[in-house]
Each structure stands twice: as structure tokens, then as C-alpha cells.
Scaffold this motif. Sequence first.
Motif, PDB file in Angstrom:
ATOM      1  N   ASN A  32      -7.842  44.310 -80.115  1.00 11.65           N
ATOM      2  CA  ASN A  32      -8.761  43.119 -79.830  1.00 11.65           C
ATOM      3  C   ASN A  32      -9.305  43.440 -78.155  1.00 11.65           C
ATOM      4  OD1 ASN A  32      -5.583  42.113 -79.135  1.00 11.65           O
ATOM      5  ND2 ASN A  32      -6.900  41.425 -77.363  1.00 11.65           N
ATOM      6  N   SER A  33     -10.217  42.591 -78.177  1.00 14.03           N
ATOM      7  CA  SER A  33     -11.049  42.689 -76.847  1.00 14.03           C
ATOM      8  C   SER A  33     -10.314  41.729 -75.888  1.00 14.03           C
ATOM      9  CB  SER A  33     -12.505  42.034 -76.845  1.00 14.03           C
ATOM     10  OG  SER A  33     -13.198  42.764 -77.747  1.00 14.03           O
ATOM     11  N   SER A  34     -10.490  42.028 -74.774  1.00 13.33           N
ATOM     12  CA  SER A  34      -9.611  41.387 -73.383  1.00 13.33           C
ATOM     13  C   SER A  34     -10.420  40.929 -72.436  1.00 13.33           C
ATOM     14  CB  SER A  34      -8.498  42.254 -73.093  1.00 13.33           C
ATOM     15  OG  SER A  34      -9.034  43.595 -72.543  1.00 13.33           O
ATOM     16  N   ILE A  35      -9.926  40.136 -71.328  1.00 11.12           N
ATOM     17  CA  ILE A  35     -10.843  39.869 -70.199  1.00 11.12           C
ATOM     18  C   ILE A  35      -9.822  39.857 -68.998  1.00 11.12           C
ATOM     19  CG2 ILE A  35     -11.837  37.941 -69.048  1.00 11.12           C
ATOM     20  CD1 ILE A  35     -12.880  37.008 -71.883  1.00 11.12           C
ATOM     21  N   SER A  36     -10.130  40.118 -67.802  1.00  7.92           N
ATOM     22  CA  SER A  36      -9.405  40.132 -66.678  1.00  7.92           C
ATOM     23  C   SER A  36     -10.097  39.562 -65.389  1.00  7.92           C
ATOM     24  CB  SER A  36      -8.770  41.615 -66.456  1.00  7.92           C
ATOM     25  OG  SER A  36      -9.834  42.534 -66.178  1.00  7.92           O
ATOM     26  N   VAL A  37      -9.228  39.411 -64.481  1.00 10.86           N
ATOM     27  CA  VAL A  37      -9.748  39.213 -63.128  1.00 10.86           C
ATOM     28  C   VAL A  37      -9.379  40.254 -62.082  1.00 10.86           C
ATOM     29  CG1 VAL A  37      -9.674  37.636 -61.122  1.00 10.86           C
ATOM     30  CG2 VAL A  37      -9.884  36.619 -63.368  1.00 10.86           C
ATOM     31  N   THR A  38     -10.310  40.870 -61.679  1.00 10.38           N
ATOM     32  CA  THR A  38     -10.166  42.114 -60.646  1.00 10.38           C
ATOM     33  C   THR A  38      -9.551  41.308 -59.172  1.00 10.38           C
ATOM     34  OG1 THR A  38     -11.744  43.403 -61.711  1.00 10.38           O
ATOM     35  CG2 THR A  38     -11.030  43.892 -59.210  1.00 10.38           C
ATOM     36  N   LEU A  39      -8.249  41.687 -58.775  1.00 10.34           N
ATOM     37  CA  LEU A  39      -7.863  41.164 -57.557  1.00 10.34           C
ATOM     38  C   LEU A  39      -8.227  41.915 -56.143  1.00 10.34           C
ATOM     39  CD1 LEU A  39      -4.259  40.502 -58.770  1.00 10.34           C
ATOM     40  CD2 LEU A  39      -6.111  38.828 -58.727  1.00 10.34           C
ATOM     41  N   SER A  40      -8.073  41.330 -55.043  1.00 12.96           N
ATOM     42  CA  SER A  40      -8.774  41.842 -54.063  1.00 12.96           C
ATOM     43  C   SER A  40      -7.777  43.258 -53.566  1.00 12.96           C
ATOM     44  CB  SER A  40      -8.455  40.753 -52.852  1.00 12.96           C
ATOM     45  OG  SER A  40      -8.717  41.421 -51.480  1.00 12.96           O
ATOM     46  N   GLN A  41      -8.630  44.096 -53.110  1.00 12.69           N
ATOM     47  CA  GLN A  41      -8.211  45.402 -52.779  1.00 12.69           C
ATOM     48  C   GLN A  41      -7.236  45.013 -51.466  1.00 12.69           C
ATOM     49  OE1 GLN A  41     -10.182  48.879 -53.909  1.00 12.69           O
ATOM     50  NE2 GLN A  41     -11.615  47.637 -54.784  1.00 12.69           N
ATOM     51  N   ASP A  42      -7.641  44.044 -50.523  1.00 11.16           N
ATOM     52  CA  ASP A  42      -6.940  43.880 -49.504  1.00 11.16           C
ATOM     53  C   ASP A  42      -5.365  43.942 -49.690  1.00 11.16           C
ATOM     54  OD1 ASP A  42      -9.206  43.761 -48.157  1.00 11.16           O
ATOM     55  OD2 ASP A  42      -9.252  41.518 -48.085  1.00 11.16           O
ATOM     56  N   ASP A  43      -4.936  43.438 -50.856  1.00  9.11           N
ATOM     57  CA  ASP A  43      -3.580  43.299 -51.172  1.00  9.11           C
ATOM     58  C   ASP A  43      -3.044  44.110 -51.975  1.00  9.11           C
ATOM     59  OD1 ASP A  43      -3.740  40.575 -49.461  1.00  9.11           O
ATOM     60  OD2 ASP A  43      -5.016  39.977 -51.076  1.00  9.11           O
ATOM     61  N   LEU A  44      -3.715  44.512 -52.896  1.00  3.52           N
ATOM     62  CA  LEU A  44      -3.300  45.682 -54.349  1.00  3.52           C
ATOM     63  C   LEU A  44      -4.481  46.492 -54.447  1.00  3.52           C
ATOM     64  CD1 LEU A  44      -1.946  42.529 -56.308  1.00  3.52           C
ATOM     65  CD2 LEU A  44      -0.529  44.187 -55.124  1.00  3.52           C
ATOM     66  N   ARG A  45      -4.034  47.640 -53.866  1.00  2.00           N
ATOM     67  CA  ARG A  45      -5.107  48.787 -54.445  1.00  2.00           C
ATOM     68  C   ARG A  45      -4.576  50.117 -54.547  1.00  2.00           C
ATOM     69  NH1 ARG A  45      -4.232  51.758 -50.967  1.00  2.00           N
ATOM     70  NH2 ARG A  45      -4.943  51.573 -48.532  1.00  2.00           N
TER      71      ARG A  45
END
Lengths: 397, 397
Positions: A32-45
Motif C-alpha cells: 500500500n501507499s504511505s505518507i510521512s512527516v520528515t522530522l527536523s535534522q537538528d534532533d534526528l539525522r
Amino acid sequence: MVVYTATTTAPVNIATLKYWGKRDKTLNLPTNSSISVTLSQDDLRTLTSVATSESFPEDKLWLNGKEESLASERTQNCLKDLRTLREKLEKSDPSLPKIATWKLHIVSENNFPTAAGLASSAAGFAALVCAIAKLYQLPEDMSEISKIARKGSGSACRSVFGGYVAWEMGDETDGSDSKAVEVAPREHWPNMKAAILVVSADKKDTPSTSGMQTTVQTSDLFQWRIKEVVPKRFEEMKKSIIEKDFATFAELTMKDSNSFHATCLDSYPPIFYLNDTSKKVIKLIHAMNEFYGETVAAYTYDAGPNSVIYYLEENESKVFAFLYTLFNKVQGWESKYSTEQLSTFTSEFEKIKSSIGFPLDDQLYKGVSRVILTKVGGGPEDTDDCLVNAEGYPKSL
Amino acid sequence: MVVYTATTTAPVNIATLKYWGKRDKTLNLPTNSSISVTLSQDDLRTLTSVATSESFPEDKLWLNGKEESLASERTQNCLKDLRTLREKLEKSDPSLPKIATWKLHIVSENNFPTAAGLASSAAGFAALVCAIAKLYQLPEDMSEISKIARKGSGSACRSVFGGYVAWEMGDETDGSDSKAVEVAPREHWPNMKAAILVVSADKKDTPSTSGMQTTVQTSDLFQWRIKEVVPKRFEEMKKSIIEKDFATFAELTMKDSNSFHATCLDSYPPIFYLNDTSKKVIKLIHAMNEFYGETVAAYTYDAGPNSVIYYLEENESKVFAFLYTLFNKVQGWESKYSTEQLSTFTSEFEKIKSSIGFPLDDQLYKGVSRVILTKVGGGPEDTDDCLVNAEGYPKSL
């Protein structure tokens, strides 16, 4: 000795419409297709430097300072695809250095503890693929690059874009149309924030790849989810993002998390990722939204017990009145907020305290080991923070 | 003063194919057919005596020694139906005493603690309806009587039979074909046993009636369950009972429990009945079956965290090698087994201990407050153990 290097970062993404189920295991093609929110790289990268030189005897990988194997089929598939594109480029432009066949050194570091149980493979494979694409100066657009990252780890394809990202499942058996696309950039809806409650777990539960296979093969309800539930929700969720309609976005996000975990429970043997702490957080979010008479927060859970709570910046004091009160004993607040700011969350809670008609579990924080406070962020970025030295080896060694 | 009395018992039943969802709330008409095993009344039963007299000023109910209201619509519907049948009978046979309009005294006692969280309403309504049917000397067969019990509490209709019972959902809007039928009597498969682990819960979770409504109205996966999953499973499970095929019966039972709880989780807001202890027991049963290389036990969960574990008598030492080892600190064993018998379960465990390849949680017993060891049992029974005195009042008062 010529050593070419390139460095890039890549973000973590947390799905709001879940990827669960593969129609092709080798190519990581989803059901199935999916959707996400990319999180800030200041915190997680993940930060990844790559180097290539004719003198390197073999492909090598160093992850968080430790040499790791590159032998997995998934990693090999990524490297093969990238080299094939470079070869094509070298053939079309004979002036380019012939580096496609040279061995690679890959050095990668996360800015967050692996122990947090946050799926780091998405950021990891996105950074690896983007760094090599940059090293090879590949002209392909990010959706094309996302298909290569997808072969490393399905959800990695969504980490090549910032903001709000869709992974279109595609129809083709070779995966040529199964790629990430941008639904909206970070700037479109920049006030989306995320509080991650890292929930303590006894041990890692069913790995997601084998869990997905069990669900696809045994859950009766799963077929209905992928055929009827997700396709409709996919369109509705994209619309809610484009219209910045948080109430709808939040409801769809919560429903889809529940639907995904329901198909896990309907698997045989059943798969459990939510624990009693996760469930109490779910109940808290529903009770909080009901208390305020508006949807101020949405929870979502990946293949583990961690709560990811999305909310809009303008509702932060409402959300944190509860979250800070319940989880202030847990680490993660002080690095983001001053003592004065934190005290406003406490004051906010004191104001509403007497009108809260549902019980708050003052022991709930014991199930949470840290909070990560972050927000929507951008895609892979260039950086000067190179991890390899002039000889193409990890600086840290 | 003439006082007519009648007394009967009725058993508890635990569904192996779950009833979840009403298509008619007033008539308790279900959205799917269900199957249950009736449990032995030696361990779990309601005893109900009824009395009627022209001198009684009003209908009255005493439950476990305490006067309770009869005002609920459901109870009133049961009493009305029973009186209507009695009136019909009185009209057809003028020699019968005209008692249909007299007031009723109902005195009811359970032989198990209500605190156990075992749905006592099924046994309760079955006993109430059967006792009055006996008092009224109604000629209707038990399937007809089950329709009246159904109006009191849906699953009560299955408690009017012993052994293995199906509740056929029916099609009619008036519920005239929504009734219990016997799949097989207790004697057909008498070696079915049940160990109930009464799991400690913080508090009563979502009541089943409102939970069902939430699921019917909000779960996307629920529609698939009732249209596609259950109808097929209903036929397969009946067949497995008729053929005494425990492996199939067990797998269908476990899958259906999981499917039901999956639709609860897919409801909005989600409904949780299983807690971390329930989940650990589920994992234990799967691990145990895998360990033995055969299906020796099946779990099922109603709208609460209690584990009901079905197994065949011939596999008891295999099953109790694990269950007694893990739960011997919990009350409930000594009343059923001698110290010698219990030590054989320990010996059995010692024999296999070294070959068990999965972890056993030696703290798991802390989530369980008692074990109830029982087996398949018969339907409602006559008894001399009358709870009312000659005046038609509770003897205990």
C-alpha cells in the motif's frame, strides 16, 4: 592518489499512513501507499560521508565509529544501482573520471542514540544513497533516487524529501513506479511539531520485515486494509495536508496507526507492538482532545511502543500542560526549553487542573525513558562536517 | 395464599467464535453468528429460584443476597415475553391457574465471585428465563427459550444449552430466527477442559454494549470481519467440533479472539481489553504449542484481560507443566488437585525444562489473581436447592 569525497545528511521520517506489507521482498515493494512527516535534522539525522579511490581494496562501512558489514543483499542492491547510474553517466560524458568501479568507503553517524528504538534505517539508507549520488554527481531527481533508497529499507525512500512525503506504491513488478514524492514542503505547513515519548520495552519485538510477512500471509483483515481502507485514506490525508486541516490529518493519523496495529494483532501468531504505556498514552491523547473540545494532538506508533505525538505549534501550551505535567521527570525537556518556559506549562496545567474530568496516571512517566521534542524538517542537506580524512578513512579512527 | 415456585441453574459459556456487534440494540440481534463452549456448573453457575403469588405487590429481584432493580428495559422485555407465552398457554388450557399477571419474586446466586470479572450476565439471564419458563410450564423448546434469554443479554442465549453451542444470527428484523442451537452435546466431546486465568485489571474497561456500538460505527475492518471472516469461520468451527479436531478448533478459536480484539483496536477511539499480562499468556500458548510440536492449548479473550485456555484432558500434564509452574503461587489449584497430582505437573516441567528454548517470565503470576479450573458442562439443570421460602421470599433474608 585521488580520493573523491561527498557528505550529506538525511532525516528520520515518521509515517502517518503506515507502510506495512511487502508485495516484493527483494525490491521492497509495498502492498500500500504511505505518507510521512520528515522530522527536523537538528534532533534526528544521519550524517554520511563517502569516499572513493582507485586504491581502496574493498567497499567498507563504518557506522557510529564501528566497522560494519556491507554484505546484506539490500545494501548491495543500493550500491549496484548507484554504480550502474554512474557508469551510464560516464559513458554519456567521456570527460568524467571513471570511478564507478572503484571501491567505496562509507562513514555514517547518527546524532541520536540507537537505543532510543527509533527506526534509524530510514535515515541511514537515505543518507547512504544520497551521499553516493552526490559523489557520483548523478543527474536523477530525488524521486528516482528514492527508488534506490527504497531497496535498502522501504521507508528510507520517504527520507529523501523534507516536509510531507508520499510513497506511491506503484503497480510495476520491477518497482520502477514505486517512489517517494513530495506532498508539500516543510514551508507549506511549518508549524507541525512532534513530541516523541521513548517508551521502555523489555526487548525488541518482532522485526518489521518478518512481522510484515506474517501479517500479509495470515491476517484476514489485512486484505481489506490494503484494498479498501488505505487507498481512500491516502487521498484524504494528502488533502488534509494540502489544506492544513489538522483535525482531519490528526484523525486519519490516529485511525491509521490503530488500523495497522489491528492487522498486527490479527496476524497468526499475533504481533504486539503497543504495550500498556503506549495504550495509556493513546487514551490520554483522546481524553485531552475531548477536554479541549478540539483536536490538539495526534498519536502514531510504528513497529514498537514509542509514542509519536504530532501537534501544531500554536497548541503547544495546551498539549504540554498535560505532557510536561506527566513526563517532566523524564529527560529531554531542558535541552529545548528554559526553566521559565517549562514553568508556563506547569502554570497552564494548574489553571485547568480542577476541570479535568479524567484520571491522570502520575506513574505513567515510569514507562518512558526520554522525550524527544522536534518538528517537521527538511530533506537531505549538504554539510561541511565531513567524516572522512584526505585518505578516505574515518577521521574518528 | 398460593405460592408457586421453580428453581433452575444455568451455566457460564465462553465464546470461541466471538459475538461483537449488534444490528438491533433493543432485541440484541447480532451482526454475526457465534459459537461457545458451555462450562461446568460445578465451577461456574447461577442458581435462580422464582416464586409467584397473587399476593405479591410487585416484581422483585434479589441478586447474591441484595435487592436489585428489575427496571432495565432488557429485563422487562424478558418478563413480558415469558408472560405472553404463559397467557397463550392459559388461554389454550383453561384448567391452568391464571398466574401470568401475578408478580414475580426472583432470587439468584452465583457460585463464583463477581469480582472475577467473568461475564455473569449470560448465566444470570439464562437462569432467570429458564426458571420462569419452568414456573410457567412453557412447552417451548430451548431454542425458543434462548430467544427470550437473548433479549436479556445476547450471549445468554447460548447458556440455555450445554456442550457446544451456536448462536445463529438470523435474518429477520424481529429476531424470530436469532437463536441458540446445539452444535454437539457435552457427551460428544467430553474431554474439553478450560483453565481460566483471572487477570488483574486496573478497572473495568469499556462496557461491551457501548464498545460494540463504537466498533460497528467506526471500525473499517469490522465490516470485513462480519461479512467475510466470520461466516466462513462459523462453518469451519462447527465442523471441527463435530469431528473433534482440536488442532483446527484451537487455531480458529485463537484467530477469532485476535480478530475480535483487532476490530476493537481499529475502533475510534480504540478499545483495549488485552493488557500486558494477557499478551504474555498469548505468547506463552503459541510458544508451548510450538515446543510440543502439536496444538495442546488455545487461548480466547472476551471483553476483558482474563485468559480462557481450552485444552483436552489427555494433554493436561503437558499444558500444566507450564501453567502450574508459572502460576502455582496463585489460588485455585488446591481445590481441584491433591498435592501429589500437583507435584506431577512440577515433575513434568522438570523433565522438559532444559529443552525449553524460550524465556519463561517468573513474574507473570503477579498479573493473575486466581485460576479457575473447569471443563465443558451441561445446560440448565433442575435442583432442590431452592432459594425461596414458602412465602416466596429469599431464605437468606
